[in-house]
Design a protein around this motif. Sequence first.
Motif, PDB file in Angstrom:
ATOM      1  N   ILE A 318       1.110  -1.387  -0.291  1.00 53.27           N
ATOM      2  CA  ILE A 318      -0.403  -0.334  -0.257  1.00 53.27           C
ATOM      3  C   ILE A 318       0.995   0.975   0.211  1.00 53.27           C
ATOM      4  CG2 ILE A 318      -1.676  -1.202   1.093  1.00 53.27           C
ATOM      5  CD1 ILE A 318      -0.954   0.019   3.237  1.00 53.27           C
ATOM      6  N   PHE A 319       0.352   2.639  -0.492  1.00 53.16           N
ATOM      7  CA  PHE A 319       0.177   3.766  -0.416  1.00 53.16           C
ATOM      8  C   PHE A 319       0.067   4.365   0.502  1.00 53.16           C
ATOM      9  CE2 PHE A 319       2.189   1.838  -3.942  1.00 53.16           C
ATOM     10  CZ  PHE A 319       4.224   2.580  -4.316  1.00 53.16           C
ATOM     11  N   PHE A 320       0.554   5.162   1.213  1.00 56.89           N
ATOM     12  CA  PHE A 320      -0.029   5.872   2.114  1.00 56.89           C
ATOM     13  C   PHE A 320       0.490   7.462   2.724  1.00 56.89           C
ATOM     14  CE2 PHE A 320      -3.298   6.859   5.009  1.00 56.89           C
ATOM     15  CZ  PHE A 320      -3.309   7.851   5.476  1.00 56.89           C
ATOM     16  N   GLY A 321      -0.941   8.225   2.454  1.00 52.96           N
ATOM     17  CA  GLY A 321      -0.097  10.582   2.237  1.00 52.96           C
ATOM     18  C   GLY A 321      -1.419  10.568   3.417  1.00 52.96           C
ATOM     19  N   HIS A 322      -1.032  11.196   4.463  1.00 50.63           N
ATOM     20  CA  HIS A 322      -1.497  11.404   5.536  1.00 50.63           C
ATOM     21  C   HIS A 322      -2.783  12.313   4.972  1.00 50.63           C
ATOM     22  CE1 HIS A 322       0.648   9.602   8.842  1.00 50.63           C
ATOM     23  NE2 HIS A 322       1.157   9.484   8.647  1.00 50.63           N
ATOM     24  N   GLY A 323      -2.625  12.990   4.121  1.00 49.01           N
ATOM     25  CA  GLY A 323      -2.847  14.253   3.542  1.00 49.01           C
ATOM     26  C   GLY A 323      -3.303  15.793   4.342  1.00 49.01           C
ATOM     27  N   TYR A 324      -3.659  16.026   4.470  1.00 48.24           N
ATOM     28  CA  TYR A 324      -4.610  17.730   4.742  1.00 48.24           C
ATOM     29  C   TYR A 324      -5.625  17.421   5.396  1.00 48.24           C
ATOM     30  CZ  TYR A 324      -6.114  18.443  -0.133  1.00 48.24           C
ATOM     31  OH  TYR A 324      -6.683  17.339  -0.882  1.00 48.24           O
ATOM     32  N   ALA A 325      -5.885  18.956   6.401  1.00 47.87           N
ATOM     33  CA  ALA A 325      -7.838  19.015   6.563  1.00 47.87           C
ATOM     34  C   ALA A 325      -8.137  20.285   5.809  1.00 47.87           C
ATOM     35  CB  ALA A 325      -7.583  18.902   7.843  1.00 47.87           C
ATOM     36  N   ARG A 326      -9.168  20.344   5.426  1.00 48.60           N
ATOM     37  CA  ARG A 326      -9.738  21.359   4.935  1.00 48.60           C
ATOM     38  C   ARG A 326     -10.843  22.070   5.592  1.00 48.60           C
ATOM     39  NH1 ARG A 326     -11.836  19.895  -0.940  1.00 48.60           N
ATOM     40  NH2 ARG A 326     -13.105  18.329   0.516  1.00 48.60           N
ATOM     41  N   LEU A 327     -10.313  23.167   5.690  1.00 52.55           N
ATOM     42  CA  LEU A 327     -11.539  24.100   6.525  1.00 52.55           C
ATOM     43  C   LEU A 327     -12.164  25.534   5.757  1.00 52.55           C
ATOM     44  CD1 LEU A 327      -8.287  24.025   7.933  1.00 52.55           C
ATOM     45  CD2 LEU A 327      -9.724  24.737   9.899  1.00 52.55           C
ATOM     46  N   THR A 328     -13.308  25.413   6.375  1.00 53.70           N
ATOM     47  CA  THR A 328     -14.318  26.979   5.624  1.00 53.70           C
ATOM     48  C   THR A 328     -13.836  27.932   6.148  1.00 53.70           C
ATOM     49  OG1 THR A 328     -15.244  26.761   8.116  1.00 53.70           O
ATOM     50  CG2 THR A 328     -16.241  25.434   6.009  1.00 53.70           C
ATOM     51  N   LEU A 329     -13.669  29.120   5.521  1.00 51.48           N
ATOM     52  CA  LEU A 329     -13.508  30.479   5.840  1.00 51.48           C
ATOM     53  C   LEU A 329     -14.343  31.095   7.270  1.00 51.48           C
ATOM     54  CD1 LEU A 329     -12.774  32.223   2.923  1.00 51.48           C
ATOM     55  CD2 LEU A 329     -11.306  32.216   3.865  1.00 51.48           C
ATOM     56  N   SER A 330     -15.394  31.001   7.105  1.00 49.44           N
ATOM     57  CA  SER A 330     -16.316  31.609   7.839  1.00 49.44           C
ATOM     58  C   SER A 330     -17.014  30.635   9.165  1.00 49.44           C
ATOM     59  CB  SER A 330     -17.562  31.502   7.173  1.00 49.44           C
ATOM     60  OG  SER A 330     -18.013  30.899   7.163  1.00 49.44           O
ATOM     61  N   LEU A 331     -16.595  30.982  10.326  1.00 52.80           N
ATOM     62  CA  LEU A 331     -17.123  30.731  11.389  1.00 52.80           C
ATOM     63  C   LEU A 331     -18.430  30.098  10.997  1.00 52.80           C
ATOM     64  CD1 LEU A 331     -16.230  32.926  14.321  1.00 52.80           C
ATOM     65  CD2 LEU A 331     -15.089  31.327  13.390  1.00 52.80           C
ATOM     66  N   TYR A 332     -18.597  28.466  11.788  1.00 48.20           N
ATOM     67  CA  TYR A 332     -20.099  27.970  11.648  1.00 48.20           C
ATOM     68  C   TYR A 332     -21.240  28.703  12.596  1.00 48.20           C
ATOM     69  CZ  TYR A 332     -23.493  24.096  13.032  1.00 48.20           C
ATOM     70  OH  TYR A 332     -24.216  23.032  12.481  1.00 48.20           O
ATOM     71  N   ASP A 333     -22.309  28.141  11.381  1.00 44.01           N
ATOM     72  CA  ASP A 333     -23.672  29.163  12.384  1.00 44.01           C
ATOM     73  C   ASP A 333     -24.836  27.965  12.025  1.00 44.01           C
ATOM     74  OD1 ASP A 333     -25.670  30.275  13.242  1.00 44.01           O
ATOM     75  OD2 ASP A 333     -25.266  32.534  12.426  1.00 44.01           O
ATOM     76  N   PRO A 334     -25.230  27.356  12.319  1.00 48.31           N
ATOM     77  CA  PRO A 334     -26.222  26.569  11.782  1.00 48.31           C
ATOM     78  C   PRO A 334     -27.393  26.930  11.409  1.00 48.31           C
ATOM     79  CG  PRO A 334     -26.347  26.072  14.435  1.00 48.31           C
ATOM     80  CD  PRO A 334     -24.801  26.745  13.522  1.00 48.31           C
ATOM     81  N   ARG A 335     -27.633  27.999  11.767  1.00 47.95           N
ATOM     82  CA  ARG A 335     -28.557  28.740  11.600  1.00 47.95           C
ATOM     83  C   ARG A 335     -28.226  29.319   9.819  1.00 47.95           C
ATOM     84  NH1 ARG A 335     -29.105  32.189  16.288  1.00 47.95           N
ATOM     85  NH2 ARG A 335     -26.681  31.883  16.226  1.00 47.95           N
ATOM     86  N   SER A 336     -26.900  29.674   9.705  1.00 43.98           N
ATOM     87  CA  SER A 336     -26.418  30.708   8.146  1.00 43.98           C
ATOM     88  C   SER A 336     -26.906  29.983   7.052  1.00 43.98           C
ATOM     89  CB  SER A 336     -24.608  31.161   8.320  1.00 43.98           C
ATOM     90  OG  SER A 336     -25.109  31.679   7.214  1.00 43.98           O
ATOM     91  N   SER A 337     -27.244  30.771   6.712  1.00 43.15           N
ATOM     92  CA  SER A 337     -27.903  29.701   4.968  1.00 43.15           C
ATOM     93  C   SER A 337     -27.050  30.220   3.691  1.00 43.15           C
ATOM     94  CB  SER A 337     -29.249  31.251   4.616  1.00 43.15           C
ATOM     95  OG  SER A 337     -28.585  32.551   4.315  1.00 43.15           O
ATOM     96  N   ASP A 338     -25.743  31.063   4.227  1.00 37.85           N
ATOM     97  CA  ASP A 338     -24.426  30.071   3.310  1.00 37.85           C
ATOM     98  C   ASP A 338     -23.486  29.259   3.779  1.00 37.85           C
ATOM     99  OD1 ASP A 338     -22.106  31.373   2.236  1.00 37.85           O
ATOM    100  OD2 ASP A 338     -21.775  32.550   3.909  1.00 37.85           O
TER     101      ASP A 338
END
Length: 403
Positions: A318-338
């Motif tokens: 097998i070949f394995f690469g740890h990769g990376y994490a992707r994040l949003t720019l804005s803070l999380y708000d469950p009520r947001s429509s964005d």
Amino acid sequence: MGSSQEEGLPCQPSQPDHDAGGHCGPDLEGTERASATPGPPGLLNSHPPADSDDTNATRPSAALLEGLLLGGGKPSPHSTRPGPFFYIGGSNGATIISSYCKSKGWQRIQDSRRDDYTLKWCEVKSRDNYGSFREGEQLLYQLPNNKLLTTKIGLLSTLRGRARAMSQASKVPGVQARLEKDTAAPALEDLPWTSPGYLRPQRVLRMEEFFPETYRLDLKHEREAFFTLFHETQIWICKPTASNQGKGIFLLRNQEEVAALQAKTRSMEDDPIHHKTPFRGPQARVVQRYIQNPLLLDGRKFDVRSYLLIACTTPYMIFFGHGYARLTLSLYDPRSSDLSGHLTNQFMQKKSPLYMLLKEDTVWSMEHLNRYINDTFWKARGLPKDWVFTTLTVRPLCPPVWG
């Protein structure tokens, strides 16, 4: 194990070009993405060059694969012309593949019908015929029937099938008798978590523990079940089965939005085309119960993209690469429509006017993620030190075959 090199594994794929897209992975809520994007040339360059003798006929399949990737290839016995040849159809990953092959002296061909290629790299719309594929001599860009993993409906069906198989296996008389004989023995689901690096029995993860409640809109009984149970106290997310970059995704928050979706599905049923291809292609969708309290990094949603390639099973390589994490720019708000605050896709983040200023903070290396988890959750949640590298990501259970 802070790096892939320490494990004897190839270098991890570099962080992505922020402008890159074109992946059709599942992106189902609560799962890691299975990327079809190729790694950099370093992934293919992690072995020493293969021997240049003529003993390929007696070499194991792993060595044949290694020779194709690293030894520059050899002219195909099915062709009288010089080689090796490679063919690229489409643009996804084309630059990386072309530059690597040309650096090895390979020749690019333009005729997709030729069968004397060593490597063929195409997008999904340019599927090849596996009937002419020569194992041990050629490399193809994707596995047959990969839609079972790379589409949302396919992955859902596969996971459901696995859950059914595990349930049936537990009811086999021999297994059931052993369980009844040793009533003190814990069920697999109740075993404590262990690191993948240890050989102790590991806890089996039930589907409902990592996969939110999901319904297929292409199946009448499932979509009717969803329309019946929907309540405005819960948010649901609707996604097309085979799209990417967050396209076609929307949230369902109230009865009006659900009624509009229900009316749309009914109008499709009344369309004569539906009876020939019922809810296939762009009409096929899933709805999932939205995870409203996700784990956040600095108040933002994230996902993890890691790379695992099973290059050979005899012997296991097998070949394995740890990769990376992707994040949003804005803070999380469950009520947001964005949607850019709900979806981590780079395509969605680029819509923000702040993207060019803050884009470097939308991708974290695994080392960065590990430091953050150590600083924020290590003691507070009782996690093991360096949890990202000891528990979250893959740890090899056997020495590398090229050691």
